[in-house]
Write a protein that holds these residues in place. Structure first.
Motif, PDB file in Angstrom:
ATOM      1  N   VAL A  40       0.862  -1.178   0.000  1.00 54.62           N
ATOM      2  CA  VAL A  40       0.000   0.000   0.000  1.00 54.62           C
ATOM      3  C   VAL A  40       0.899   1.229   0.000  1.00 54.62           C
ATOM      4  CG1 VAL A  40      -1.778   1.294   1.216  1.00 54.62           C
ATOM      5  CG2 VAL A  40      -1.869  -1.206   1.182  1.00 54.62           C
ATOM      6  N   VAL A  41       0.753   2.076  -0.999  1.00 50.32           N
ATOM      7  CA  VAL A  41       1.571   3.282  -1.126  1.00 50.32           C
ATOM      8  C   VAL A  41       0.772   4.459  -0.583  1.00 50.32           C
ATOM      9  CG1 VAL A  41       2.886   4.746  -2.690  1.00 50.32           C
ATOM     10  CG2 VAL A  41       2.657   2.295  -3.170  1.00 50.32           C
ATOM     11  N   GLY A  42       1.250   5.033   0.512  1.00 50.35           N
ATOM     12  CA  GLY A  42       0.559   6.156   1.144  1.00 50.35           C
ATOM     13  C   GLY A  42      -0.039   5.763   2.474  1.00 50.35           C
ATOM     14  N   ALA A  43       0.409   6.406   3.568  1.00 49.34           N
ATOM     15  CA  ALA A  43      -0.011   6.014   4.919  1.00 49.34           C
ATOM     16  C   ALA A  43      -0.908   7.057   5.568  1.00 49.34           C
ATOM     17  CB  ALA A  43       1.218   5.756   5.790  1.00 49.34           C
ATOM     18  N   GLY A  44      -1.770   7.689   4.773  1.00 48.80           N
ATOM     19  CA  GLY A  44      -2.816   8.514   5.353  1.00 48.80           C
ATOM     20  C   GLY A  44      -3.956   7.627   5.833  1.00 48.80           C
ATOM     21  N   PRO A  45      -5.064   8.221   6.262  1.00 45.93           N
ATOM     22  CA  PRO A  45      -6.182   7.419   6.756  1.00 45.93           C
ATOM     23  C   PRO A  45      -6.689   6.389   5.754  1.00 45.93           C
ATOM     24  CG  PRO A  45      -6.492   9.713   7.360  1.00 45.93           C
ATOM     25  CD  PRO A  45      -5.313   9.670   6.447  1.00 45.93           C
ATOM     26  N   VAL A  46      -6.762   6.749   4.473  1.00 41.93           N
ATOM     27  CA  VAL A  46      -7.273   5.809   3.470  1.00 41.93           C
ATOM     28  C   VAL A  46      -6.283   4.672   3.246  1.00 41.93           C
ATOM     29  CG1 VAL A  46      -8.007   5.575   1.062  1.00 41.93           C
ATOM     30  CG2 VAL A  46      -8.677   7.587   2.381  1.00 41.93           C
ATOM     31  N   GLY A  47      -4.988   4.976   3.202  1.00 40.80           N
ATOM     32  CA  GLY A  47      -3.987   3.926   3.041  1.00 40.80           C
ATOM     33  C   GLY A  47      -3.955   2.976   4.219  1.00 40.80           C
ATOM     34  N   MET A  48      -4.085   3.515   5.438  1.00 42.98           N
ATOM     35  CA  MET A  48      -4.118   2.653   6.620  1.00 42.98           C
ATOM     36  C   MET A  48      -5.374   1.784   6.618  1.00 42.98           C
ATOM     37  SD  MET A  48      -2.660   4.982   9.742  1.00 42.98           S
ATOM     38  CE  MET A  48      -0.904   5.301   9.895  1.00 42.98           C
ATOM     39  N   ALA A  49      -6.504   2.362   6.211  1.00 38.33           N
ATOM     40  CA  ALA A  49      -7.741   1.580   6.138  1.00 38.33           C
ATOM     41  C   ALA A  49      -7.591   0.440   5.134  1.00 38.33           C
ATOM     42  CB  ALA A  49      -8.906   2.479   5.747  1.00 38.33           C
ATOM     43  N   ALA A  50      -6.982   0.724   3.978  1.00 36.51           N
ATOM     44  CA  ALA A  50      -6.777  -0.317   2.977  1.00 36.51           C
ATOM     45  C   ALA A  50      -5.872  -1.424   3.519  1.00 36.51           C
ATOM     46  CB  ALA A  50      -6.173   0.290   1.707  1.00 36.51           C
ATOM     47  N   SER A  51      -4.836  -1.049   4.276  1.00 34.85           N
ATOM     48  CA  SER A  51      -3.929  -2.049   4.854  1.00 34.85           C
ATOM     49  C   SER A  51      -4.671  -2.961   5.816  1.00 34.85           C
ATOM     50  CB  SER A  51      -2.777  -1.344   5.585  1.00 34.85           C
ATOM     51  OG  SER A  51      -2.028  -0.547   4.704  1.00 34.85           O
ATOM     52  N   LEU A  52      -5.511  -2.385   6.663  1.00 33.91           N
ATOM     53  CA  LEU A  52      -6.273  -3.192   7.617  1.00 33.91           C
ATOM     54  C   LEU A  52      -7.242  -4.127   6.909  1.00 33.91           C
ATOM     55  CD1 LEU A  52      -6.927  -0.493  10.345  1.00 33.91           C
ATOM     56  CD2 LEU A  52      -5.864  -2.716  10.754  1.00 33.91           C
ATOM     57  N   ILE A  53      -7.899  -3.646   5.875  1.00 36.95           N
ATOM     58  CA  ILE A  53      -8.836  -4.485   5.127  1.00 36.95           C
ATOM     59  C   ILE A  53      -8.108  -5.659   4.477  1.00 36.95           C
ATOM     60  CG2 ILE A  53     -10.200  -4.537   2.997  1.00 36.95           C
ATOM     61  CD1 ILE A  53     -11.807  -3.479   5.279  1.00 36.95           C
ATOM     62  N   LEU A  54      -6.984  -5.388   3.832  1.00 42.28           N
ATOM     63  CA  LEU A  54      -6.255  -6.453   3.129  1.00 42.28           C
ATOM     64  C   LEU A  54      -5.711  -7.482   4.106  1.00 42.28           C
ATOM     65  CD1 LEU A  54      -4.291  -4.410   0.436  1.00 42.28           C
ATOM     66  CD2 LEU A  54      -6.378  -5.737   0.130  1.00 42.28           C
ATOM     67  N   ALA A  55      -5.207  -7.024   5.255  1.00 42.82           N
ATOM     68  CA  ALA A  55      -4.597  -7.946   6.221  1.00 42.82           C
ATOM     69  C   ALA A  55      -5.633  -8.746   6.981  1.00 42.82           C
ATOM     70  CB  ALA A  55      -3.708  -7.163   7.194  1.00 42.82           C
ATOM     71  N   THR A  56      -6.722  -8.100   7.406  1.00 43.51           N
ATOM     72  CA  THR A  56      -7.678  -8.782   8.280  1.00 43.51           C
ATOM     73  C   THR A  56      -8.719  -9.579   7.526  1.00 43.51           C
ATOM     74  OG1 THR A  56      -9.123  -6.827   8.359  1.00 43.51           O
ATOM     75  CG2 THR A  56      -7.407  -7.010  10.040  1.00 43.51           C
ATOM     76  N   ARG A  57      -9.118  -9.109   6.340  1.00 42.51           N
ATOM     77  CA  ARG A  57     -10.235  -9.742   5.644  1.00 42.51           C
ATOM     78  C   ARG A  57      -9.825 -10.553   4.422  1.00 42.51           C
ATOM     79  NH1 ARG A  57     -15.263  -7.694   6.917  1.00 42.51           N
ATOM     80  NH2 ARG A  57     -16.023  -7.864   4.771  1.00 42.51           N
ATOM     81  N   HIS A  58      -8.586 -10.358   3.969  1.00 39.70           N
ATOM     82  CA  HIS A  58      -8.167 -11.071   2.753  1.00 39.70           C
ATOM     83  C   HIS A  58      -6.835 -11.788   2.911  1.00 39.70           C
ATOM     84  CE1 HIS A  58     -11.526  -9.267   0.578  1.00 39.70           C
ATOM     85  NE2 HIS A  58     -11.220  -8.132   1.189  1.00 39.70           N
ATOM     86  N   GLY A  59      -6.286 -11.777   4.114  1.00 37.52           N
ATOM     87  CA  GLY A  59      -5.117 -12.584   4.413  1.00 37.52           C
ATOM     88  C   GLY A  59      -3.820 -12.147   3.780  1.00 37.52           C
ATOM     89  N   TYR A  60      -3.712 -10.889   3.376  1.00 39.16           N
ATOM     90  CA  TYR A  60      -2.464 -10.396   2.786  1.00 39.16           C
ATOM     91  C   TYR A  60      -1.473 -10.012   3.877  1.00 39.16           C
ATOM     92  CZ  TYR A  60      -4.376  -9.910  -1.972  1.00 39.16           C
ATOM     93  OH  TYR A  60      -4.902 -10.148  -3.221  1.00 39.16           O
TER      94      TYR A  60
END
Length: 567
Positions: free
Chosen positions: A34-54
């Motif tokens: 995930v490129v960019g660690a603002g609120p949207v980038g952090m939200a995307a990281s949490l979604i990918l890690a918790t719900r899709h196993g990345y």
């Protein structure tokens, strides 16, 4: 002896020591960057890690010393996380609980209260008032117009509350959720999130069974990371989107959007190019009152609008303060003006202080704002509101269909903040991407078919592209016409256009009431209903527009027939 090659090799070993344990821990997990660690980038990281196993590597170009979780006067703006944005926060109970605890509850414009501070120091400060439907802080509307504008729909009254929260605090609570996720990996399913600061993205391109992301790790050091999925959450000047727009035809899968679709579509709004910078006021500062009344001690959870005595097109100014939870924190006030305003010509602290003392005679700036802050404010370049812009391209995938890139947040859409949907639209992008990766319809979150078909990553990214792109186009139309005059731009053309806009909002509200909601109100009011998509908002507003045009043309036709004897 030349030690430069050895030093470079040492840096690469250090970077490998950071990244490789994460990759080696769970080779079975797919990899995401995930490129960019603002609120949207952090939200995307949490979604990918918790719900899709990345296993996720979150890259941030800023060095750790200027962490986004720290207060920065150049980014001292507030979010209002409304029901749309809460679609994501409620997916993580801890995140939502933190938002509720640290934010200031707001139930929409109809229930907001504010204090207008008159420019004349001899006029008493009025009691807090209700905000009207023009979404402006106004003291000069006639009573009948205000009565019409203050009408609100039941759906807006019943809407779930939003929460005002400073940007750096939103970043902080999301960073805490990431840490909580990593700490509980032993008991929770999902991948790890690794956060790397000072890593600038240079290039994104397809590799052999992966996507290559070239990053700068130092002044001269570059390294290429590999992932199955790359998310561009790196803002309106997105490097990820730029790479996709400059890639040659055929670089990605032939069924992917073409590179030209990733070139920004730009539209000018009346709020585009307004200049903005932040003046920092102390917590609980006092506003002197008239008639020997005690001074008004400000509270962080209240809204204030402090008027200047100047009324000209190049010197009018109003200081607006939005609510925040911490009553001991600095109160940032945004200075939003046309680029030709006098305030932008003053480049030293002494002259800018003198200008403010003349413009705001009620305020006692001595002892309230330090000389250092006046100097910082005078020298600050600030920023400008952007075009209303979006990218028609939102995702690509490689020939195998197992690797790809997707854009979220300001990387695909940016606009001035007047409709209050910036962070909310970005968080909804992540929600829609999550639905797409889960094989669901991105609009309603329901299964595409009743069969339990297994979709490839390419199928899911194609659905995200196909279903979400029209929603973004509608969002940009809303941004262009929703509420572009709320900054009370003082030019004569601005005042005339603001009057027409206010009349349009009032007319639609009246028609909505007398037709028992058959005719829809304006798009900015419809946008407060979270159950409506942006496409539905604009379709309903457009139907009202067509009806009004038909009525006007009909009246013109009748007049022509009466006056000239023909239809």
């Amino acid at each position: 002896m030349n030690l430069q090659p050895l030093l470079q090799f040492s840096r690469l070993l250090l970077l490998s020591a950071i990244i490789m344990p994460h990759a080696a821990k769970s080779l079975a997990n797919p990899q995401a960057i995930v490129v960019g660690a603002g609120p949207v980038g952090m939200a995307a990281s949490l979604i990918l890690a918790t719900r899709h196993g990345y296993d996720v590597t979150l890259l941030e170009s800023s060095p750790e010393s200027s962490s986004q979780a720290k207060y920065d006067p150049t980014k001292a703006f507030l979010y209002n996380v409304n029901a749309r944005g809460q679609t994501l926060t409620k997916m993580f109970p801890s995140m939502h609980d933190k938002l509720v605890a640290r934010g200031v509850e707001s139930r929409g414009f109809s229930d907001a209260t504010f204090t207008i501070v008159p420019a004349d120091p001899n006029v008493p400060i009025p009691q807090k008032q209700k905000m009207d439907k023009s979404f402006e802080l106004k003291e000069d509307d006639d009573k009948e117009n205000k009565k019409q504008l203050q009408s609100v729909t039941k759906s807006e009254k019943a809407a779930s509350p939003g929460y005002w929260i400073p940007r750096h605090e939103m970043v902080t609570l999301m960073a805490e959720c990431i840490q909580e996720h990593n700490d509980n990996l032993g008991t929770n399913k999902g991948g790890k999130i690794s956060f790397l600061t000072g890593r600038e993205c240079l290039d994104v391109s397809p590799g052999t069974s992966c996507v290559n992301v070239k990053i700068r790790t130092g002044a001269r050091d570059n390294i290429t990371l590999q992932a199955n999925l790359v998310i561009g959450a790196d803002g309106m000047n997105s490097k990820v989107r730029e790479c996709l727009s400059h890639s040659a035809d055929g670089t990605w899968n032939a069924s992917s959007p073409k590179p030209k679709l990733f070139q920004l579509q730009k539209y000018v709004s009346p709020a585009s190019f307004l200049r903005i910078k932040v003046l920092q006021l102390p917590p609980r500062f006092e506003i002197p009152d008239a008639n020997n009344n005690p001074a008004l001690v400000t509270n962080s959870e209240n809204i204030y609008a402090i008027r200047s005595i100047h009324k000209g097109p190049r010197n009018y100014l109003s200081l607006g303060l939005l609510p925040m939870k911490n009553n001991n924190a600095i109160r940032p006030t945004n200075i939003v003006t046309r680029p030709d305003h006098e305030v932008w010509t003053l480049k030293d602290g002494k002259s800018i202080k003198s200008w403010f003392e003349e413009a705001f005679p009620r305020m006692k700036f001595d002892g309230m704002i330090s000389d250092e802050e006046w100097e910082r404010f005078a020298k600050a370049e600030g920023t400008r509101f952007p075009y209303c812009q979006h990218s028609k391209g939102m995702a690509v995938w490689d020939e195998s269909g197992n690797n790809g890139v997707a854009l979220v947040g300001d990387a695909i859409h940016a606009f001035p903040p007047d409709i209050g949907q910036g962070v909310n639209a970005g968080l909804m992008d992540v929600v829609c991407l999550d639905r797409a990766l889960s094989g669901l319809d991105t609009v309603c979150g329901k299964p595409i078919t009743e069969s339990k078909q297994l979709y490839t990553l390419a199928d899911n990214l194609a659905r995200y592209q196909q279903q979400h792109a029209p929603e973004i186009a509608a969002l940009i139309r809303l941004a262009r016409f929703g509420a572009p005059y709320q900054y009370r731009q003082p030019h004569r053309a601005d005042k005339f256009s603001r009057t027409l806009w206010t009349m349009n909002v009032a007319l639609r509200l009246i028609l909505n009431k007398i037709t028992f909601k058959l005719i829809q109100p304006s798009c900015i009011i419809l946008s407060q209903r979270p159950e409506l998509t942006f496409r539905q908002v604009m379709r309903r507003a457009d139907l009202t527009t067509l009806l009004l045009k038909a009525v006007v043309l009909g009246v013109i036709g009748v007049k022509c027939r009466v006056c000239f004897g023909f239809a």
